[in-house]
Write a protein that holds these residues in place. Structure first.
Motif, short mmCIF file in Angstrom:
data_model
loop_
_atom_site.label_atom_id
_atom_site.label_comp_id
_atom_site.label_asym_id
_atom_site.label_seq_id
_atom_site.Cartn_x
_atom_site.Cartn_y
_atom_site.Cartn_z
N GLY A 21 0.83 -1.21 0.00
CA GLY A 21 0.00 0.00 0.00
C GLY A 21 0.86 1.25 0.00
N SER A 22 1.91 1.26 0.83
CA SER A 22 2.80 2.42 0.86
C SER A 22 3.46 2.60 -0.50
CB SER A 22 3.88 2.24 1.93
OG SER A 22 3.29 2.04 3.18
N ILE A 80 2.36 1.65 -3.44
CA ILE A 80 1.40 2.15 -4.43
C ILE A 80 1.14 3.63 -4.19
CG2 ILE A 80 -1.01 2.01 -5.19
CD1 ILE A 80 -0.85 -1.02 -4.70
N PHE A 81 1.01 4.01 -2.91
CA PHE A 81 0.79 5.43 -2.64
C PHE A 81 1.94 6.27 -3.17
CE2 PHE A 81 1.27 9.27 -0.14
CZ PHE A 81 0.01 9.83 -0.29
N LEU A 82 3.18 5.82 -2.85
CA LEU A 82 4.35 6.60 -3.26
C LEU A 82 4.45 6.70 -4.77
CD1 LEU A 82 7.07 5.33 -0.77
CD2 LEU A 82 6.14 7.64 -0.93
N TYR A 119 0.08 7.77 -6.23
CA TYR A 119 -0.75 8.87 -5.71
C TYR A 119 0.07 10.08 -5.28
CZ TYR A 119 -4.76 5.69 -5.56
OH TYR A 119 -5.77 4.85 -5.89
N GLY A 164 -11.06 4.53 -20.47
CA GLY A 164 -12.09 4.92 -19.51
C GLY A 164 -11.92 4.33 -18.13
N ALA A 165 -10.78 3.72 -17.86
CA ALA A 165 -10.58 3.14 -16.53
C ALA A 165 -10.33 4.24 -15.52
CB ALA A 165 -9.39 2.18 -16.56
N ASN A 166 -10.76 4.03 -14.28
CA ASN A 166 -10.41 4.99 -13.24
C ASN A 166 -9.11 4.55 -12.57
OD1 ASN A 166 -11.02 2.99 -11.38
ND2 ASN A 166 -13.11 3.74 -11.03
N LYS A 167 -8.63 5.35 -11.63
CA LYS A 167 -7.30 5.12 -11.07
C LYS A 167 -7.19 3.73 -10.43
CE LYS A 167 -3.55 7.70 -9.43
NZ LYS A 167 -3.02 9.05 -9.56
N TYR A 168 -8.23 3.37 -9.67
CA TYR A 168 -8.24 2.07 -9.02
C TYR A 168 -8.06 0.95 -10.03
CZ TYR A 168 -10.44 -2.13 -7.08
OH TYR A 168 -10.72 -3.41 -6.72
N GLU A 169 -8.81 1.07 -11.14
CA GLU A 169 -8.74 0.02 -12.16
C GLU A 169 -7.39 0.01 -12.87
OE1 GLU A 169 -13.54 0.24 -12.90
OE2 GLU A 169 -12.17 1.50 -14.03
N ILE A 196 -4.54 0.90 -11.57
CA ILE A 196 -3.53 0.35 -10.67
C ILE A 196 -3.69 -1.16 -10.52
CG2 ILE A 196 -2.72 0.32 -8.27
CD1 ILE A 196 -3.49 3.32 -8.17
N THR A 197 -4.91 -1.62 -10.25
CA THR A 197 -5.06 -3.04 -9.94
C THR A 197 -5.08 -3.92 -11.19
OG1 THR A 197 -7.45 -2.72 -9.88
CG2 THR A 197 -6.29 -2.69 -7.76
N ARG A 247 -18.12 1.70 -8.78
CA ARG A 247 -16.76 1.93 -9.27
C ARG A 247 -16.15 3.11 -8.54
NH1 ARG A 247 -16.50 2.92 -15.33
NH2 ARG A 247 -14.27 2.88 -15.01
N ASP A 249 -12.83 3.07 -6.08
CA ASP A 249 -11.70 3.96 -6.37
C ASP A 249 -11.30 4.73 -5.12
OD1 ASP A 249 -9.83 5.07 -8.09
OD2 ASP A 249 -11.11 6.82 -8.49
N PHE A 276 -9.90 2.43 -2.30
CA PHE A 276 -8.54 1.96 -2.54
C PHE A 276 -7.52 3.04 -2.22
CE2 PHE A 276 -4.90 0.94 -5.31
CZ PHE A 276 -4.63 -0.32 -4.82
N CYS A 288 -4.46 2.92 0.60
CA CYS A 288 -3.05 3.20 0.34
C CYS A 288 -2.55 4.32 1.25
CB CYS A 288 -2.83 3.59 -1.12
SG CYS A 288 -3.04 2.19 -2.23
N ALA A 306 -2.01 2.90 4.57
CA ALA A 306 -0.77 2.12 4.68
C ALA A 306 0.41 3.01 4.99
CB ALA A 306 -0.54 1.35 3.38
N ILE A 307 0.52 4.12 4.26
CA ILE A 307 1.69 4.98 4.47
C ILE A 307 1.58 5.65 5.84
CG2 ILE A 307 0.81 7.10 3.36
CD1 ILE A 307 4.16 6.12 2.36
#
Lengths: 287, 314, 291
Positions: free
Chosen positions: B112-113, B115-117, B120, B206-211, B213-214, C13, C17, C20, C24, C27-28
């Motif tokens: 998670g850290s 992915i954030f770094l 995001y 058209g994917a959003n950020k979550y999609e 990334i995962t 959706r 989003d 998630f 994250c 987590a940090i």
């Protein structure tokens, strides 16, 4: 070994030769030969870069090497002081002589060879040290010098390289603070400090502005009184301005090895080349 | 050109000389230095051989006295008290328990850290956060042991009053926190290596950020991420000070994280601290367990290399 | 039919989003919270015990009288010896691998070895130190044994970072030196090493900051915990800060836990200073080749 050759040399190099009527050539004695290559061939791994070059380089003259990119001219230059061997997997065939001594021989001390044959690079590469230490580098690696000796060497060499007036007050400053042209002249001073007989220059002005280039060209002309210069250049005008002799290299197709197409007095090469390909190149039809 | 030429003028008289005595000493010095460099470079190889020799020669001596099957399959570990028993399973299960429980923390928090770094955080935030994570990575394990015993354990015991003063859970949490920076930084490297063209392509559909990334970024970086997990496991297995301080010294064959246990490493420390004489069977025991530890971590490291080389699916 | 841009994504959706992203961030925050909590706890418990006496007293049975003089001296002794072993060997290996060996078989074997050694748990080095330095070479439980063990432990860090620093030196500088007739060693010593020195120093500092906190190998080679004197040479028995901390934490009395926290503060201060120095150096060195 000194080989006397008769050559056709024109007294004044020309700036733009293509529009001029061919001037009367005067036959003069070109003097002794400093270096000679015979059947020189270079392979980088599976790629053959240079094929069967045989040429004589007259002493205390400036020889220009011209040709399109990828024609093996830099390779040829690097082969003249075995710098080419720094590339892994390099194979050199044929032989090169300096003063009659073969340089591709187990007897040769590479360090001594490279002190005798200096090399100036495309991009100035001063060491990340002071101006003084850059010039003193060569003398220091040869033997111990007293402070006074070094001071004198540094001053002399910077004067020879026409840089002394620019830097005499900041010898202790980093060489990286100098402009590109000054850096290149510093590199020339650094090379001169090991008292070479021959100076190989690989497009020394390609990274410089026109004014800096002009200064380097003037410097090269002065150096001719003391050393033999071989200069690779992209710039036709430069070749015609500074050189006494010119060699034209060409790789027929991409991937082919480069070879020496024609060699002769610069005036001849630029006004009445024997080979059609030389003529095409000089008149700008390719390259 | 002669070596002792005093001339500072550019020489233009003599012919070039390139061999002879003046250069001989330089060549001699070059070969002496070369030999010296090669010799010093052999030290890493000697270290590896030294470790293998030391561990396995003593372990071999141990297995002359204790059958290897009894060691690997036995369920009772009591090497010092008579009747002696050399079943390593309790230690192994203890190590496993701490490792698995630790990874339950380290994997989500670390990934998670990461992915954030990588996905995001703004460049500015990253510049601040990454050094902080590095600080976490630089803290000695004995300090994490302090954290486990004197900070985490009291919290656990206030929640689960039945928990032992030394328990696997507290050690596992500290081990997990210790591994977080490792997983975070290795996974972030893997995520950052994913070409941005892939992200852009997914956004364009058209994917959003979550999609994105995962479904795109994490799968593409999967081999690097998996390798970071395996290296984390290897670190957890070899971790010593946290488990010695917080997990206890009772070789229980249990999966209950609230009980006191003993890991392979903690046992080695226990014997090292005691007055066990060199050459005794008890002393050889730590070399046998050390060899086991070495083999386990090596397998994990080789696995990580294997995963990294497999390069994922893209 | 017109494109409908306002309806956008389905609500599930959108929720996924957001969720998630929150996870994250969580987590940090957990990672940084752990760091903050640890530091806070150590400061609160340890700061009151940090007095002048704490630095000038030896270990004691009474927590209020105990100090870290022996541990500080032991750590400093061990660090300087560790540095003097691992710096020359690590740099020599890096020079050999980068400047001399090319892609030779020996170089590949050495590189493989270094990669493997970097993954060996630190306690395993303790076995090596115990069997080779303490027993075989009879250095006993001395500073020397501890320093040699630590030097081997952090050697991969020194080698790999020195390799990176050496590799970052532009090829053109080496060519410039060779073109002046310098030999390989002259080029290495006068051009490559000076240009790589800050990168190498960064790696050395990071390696030492790892060594200063290592505990397990020292326990294995038998560094003592109760020492009422300062080491007088490399052959003297010794204790070190992490050993002292370990010892105090494992005692039941709360008084010792507080001075353990104080000692942790001192240890962390050492490490933070070293890390800060390393990152300043690295910053300088990153900018170096940009122009």
């Amino acid at each position: 070994m000194t080989v006397k050759t008769k050559e056709v040399v024109q007294l004044e190099p020309l700036v733009d030769v293509s529009h001029l009527i061919e001037p009367p050539a005067i036959e003069i004695d070109s003097g002794p030969i400093k270096m000679r290559a015979e059947g020189l061939r270079v392979d980088y791994g599976k790629f053959q870069a240079l094929k069967d070059v045989t040429v004589q380089l007259p002493e205390k003259r400036i020889t220009a090497i011209i040709g399109p990119s990828g024609c093996g001219k830099s390779t040829f230059l690097k082969a003249l002081n075995r710098m080419v061997e720094l590339v892994p997997d390099t194979q050199v065939g044929g032989q090169v002589w300096i003063d009659g001594q073969p340089i591709y021989s187990d007897q040769i001390d590479l360090a001594a060879l490279r002190m005798a044959i200096g090399y100036i690079f495309q991009r100035p590469n001063p060491f990340p040290a002071s101006i003084y230490d850059n010039v003193a580098y060569g003398p220091r690696i040869r033997r111990r010098h007293t402070r006074a000796e070094l001071d004198q060497i540094v001053e002399t060499m910077l004067k020879q390289a026409a840089l002394w007036n620019d830097v005499k007050d900041k010898l202790r400053q980093s060489a990286h603070n100098l402009s590109g042209g000054q850096q290149q002249r510093l590199c020339i001073a650094r090379s001169l400090a090991v008292t070479p007989h021959v100076l190989l220059m690989d497009e020394p002005c390609s990274a410089l502005d026109p004014i800096s280039s002009q200064k380097i060209e003037d410097l090269i002309s002065e150096l001719k009184e003391k050393l033999t210069v071989v200069i690779v250049t992209h710039n036709m005008q430069q070749a015609s301005r500074v050189s006494d002799y010119t060699g034209f290299f060409l790789a027929e197709h991409t991937g082919d090895p480069g070879e020496l197409v024609e060699f002769g007095a610069t005036s001849h090469i630029f006004t009445s080349p024997k080979d059609k390909r030389t003529e095409d190149f000089i008149t700008g039809r390719f390259g | 050109m002669t070596e002792d030429s005093r001339a500072v003028e550019i020489s233009n008289v003599a012919n070039v000389t390139m061999h002879g005595g003046a250069h001989a000493w330089r060549r001699r010095r070059e070969s002496v230095i070369y030999a010296l460099l090669v010799l010093l470079s052999l030290i890493p190889i000697l270290t590896t051989f030294g470790i293998i020799y030391v561990l396995f020669s003593q372990a071999f001596a141990f297995f002359m006295e204790v059958p290897i099957m009894e060691f690997l399959m036995g369920t009772k570990w009591s090497p010092l008290l008579i009747p002696r028993s050399f079943g390593v399973l309790p230690l192994l299960v203890g190590t496993l328990l701490v490792t698995v429980a630790g990874m339950f923390i380290a994997v989500p928090v670390g990934l998670g850290s990461a992915i954030f770094l990588s996905e995001y955080a703004s460049p500015r935030a990253r510049r601040w956060l990454k050094p902080l994570i590095e600080i976490l990575a630089g803290i000695p394990t004995v300090v994490y042991g302090y954290l486990a015993l004197l900070f985490i354990t009291p919290i656990i015991r206030s929640i689960f009053p039945q928990a032992n003063a030394f328990n696997a859970l507290s050690a596992a949490i500290a081990v997990g926190i210790m591994i977080v920076p490792m997983i975070a930084s290795l996974s972030e490297d893997a995520l950052a290596a994913v070409p941005s063209s892939l992200r852009e392509a997914a956004y364009a559909l058209g994917a959003n950020k979550y999609e994105v990334i995962t479904k795109v970024v994490v799968p593409t970086a999967s081999s690097g991420i998996a390798a970071s997990f395996v290296l984390g496991i290897s670190r957890a297995i070899g971790e010593t000070m946290i488990v010695t301080l917080a997990a206890g010294a009772t070789p229980n064959l249990t999966l209950n994280p609230l009980e006191s246990i003993q890991t392979v490493t903690a046992f080695i420390v226990q014997i090292s601290l005691g007055e066990t004489p060199w050459g005794s069977l008890a002393y050889k025991t730590i070399f046998a367990t050390g060899a086991l530890l070495f083999v386990l971590t090596m397998l994990m490291n080789l696995l990580a290399v294997r995963i990294t080389k497999s390069k994922g699916r893209f | 039919m017109n494109a409908n841009l306002s309806a956008g994504q389905s609500s599930t959706r959108k929720v996924k989003d957001r969720l998630f992203q929150a996870l994250c961030i969580g987590a940090i925050i957990f990672s940084l919270g752990a760091l903050a909590g640890l530091l806070l706890d150590v400061v609160i418990s340890g700061l009151p015990s940090l007095s002048w006496h704490f630095f000038t007293n030896f270990a004691s049975r009474f927590p209020e009288k105990a100090g870290i003089k022996a541990a500080i001296y032991g750590t400093l002794w061990m660090m300087s010896l560790t540095a003097s072993f691992c710096i020359p060997i690590g740099i020599a290996t890096a020079i050999y691998l980068e400047e001399y060996a090319g892609d030779s078989r020996l170089a590949r074997i050495i590189k493989l070895n270094i990669a493997n050694l970097a993954g060996v748990p630190s306690i395993v080095y303790g076995f090596l130190g115990l069997a080779i330095f303490v027993r075989m070479l009879q250095f006993d439980r001395s500073v020397l044994s501890g320093a040699l063990t630590m030097a081997l432990l952090v050697m991969p860090i020194v080698i790999v970072s020195a390799q990176e620093a050496i590799r970052a030196v532009p090829l053109s500088l080496r060519e410039g030196s060779y073109a002046l007739g310098a030999t390989r060693w002259q080029t290495t010593r006068r051009v490559v090493l000076p240009a790589a020195v800050s990168g190498i120093a960064t790696g050395v500092i990071l390696a030492l900051s790892r060594a200063i906190g290592e505990t397990a190998p020292l326990i294995m080679i038998g560094a003592l915990t109760f020492i009422a004197f300062v080491p007088d040479g490399p052959m003297a028995p010794f204790t070190a800060l992490p050993i002292q901390i370990f010892n105090w934490i494992s005692r039941p009395q709360a008084g010792f836990h507080d001075i353990a926290a104080a000692a942790v503060l001192v240890l962390l201060l050492f490490i933070f200073i070293m890390n800060a120095a390393a990152s300043i150096l690295r910053h300088r060195y990153d900018r170096r080749w940009q122009d």
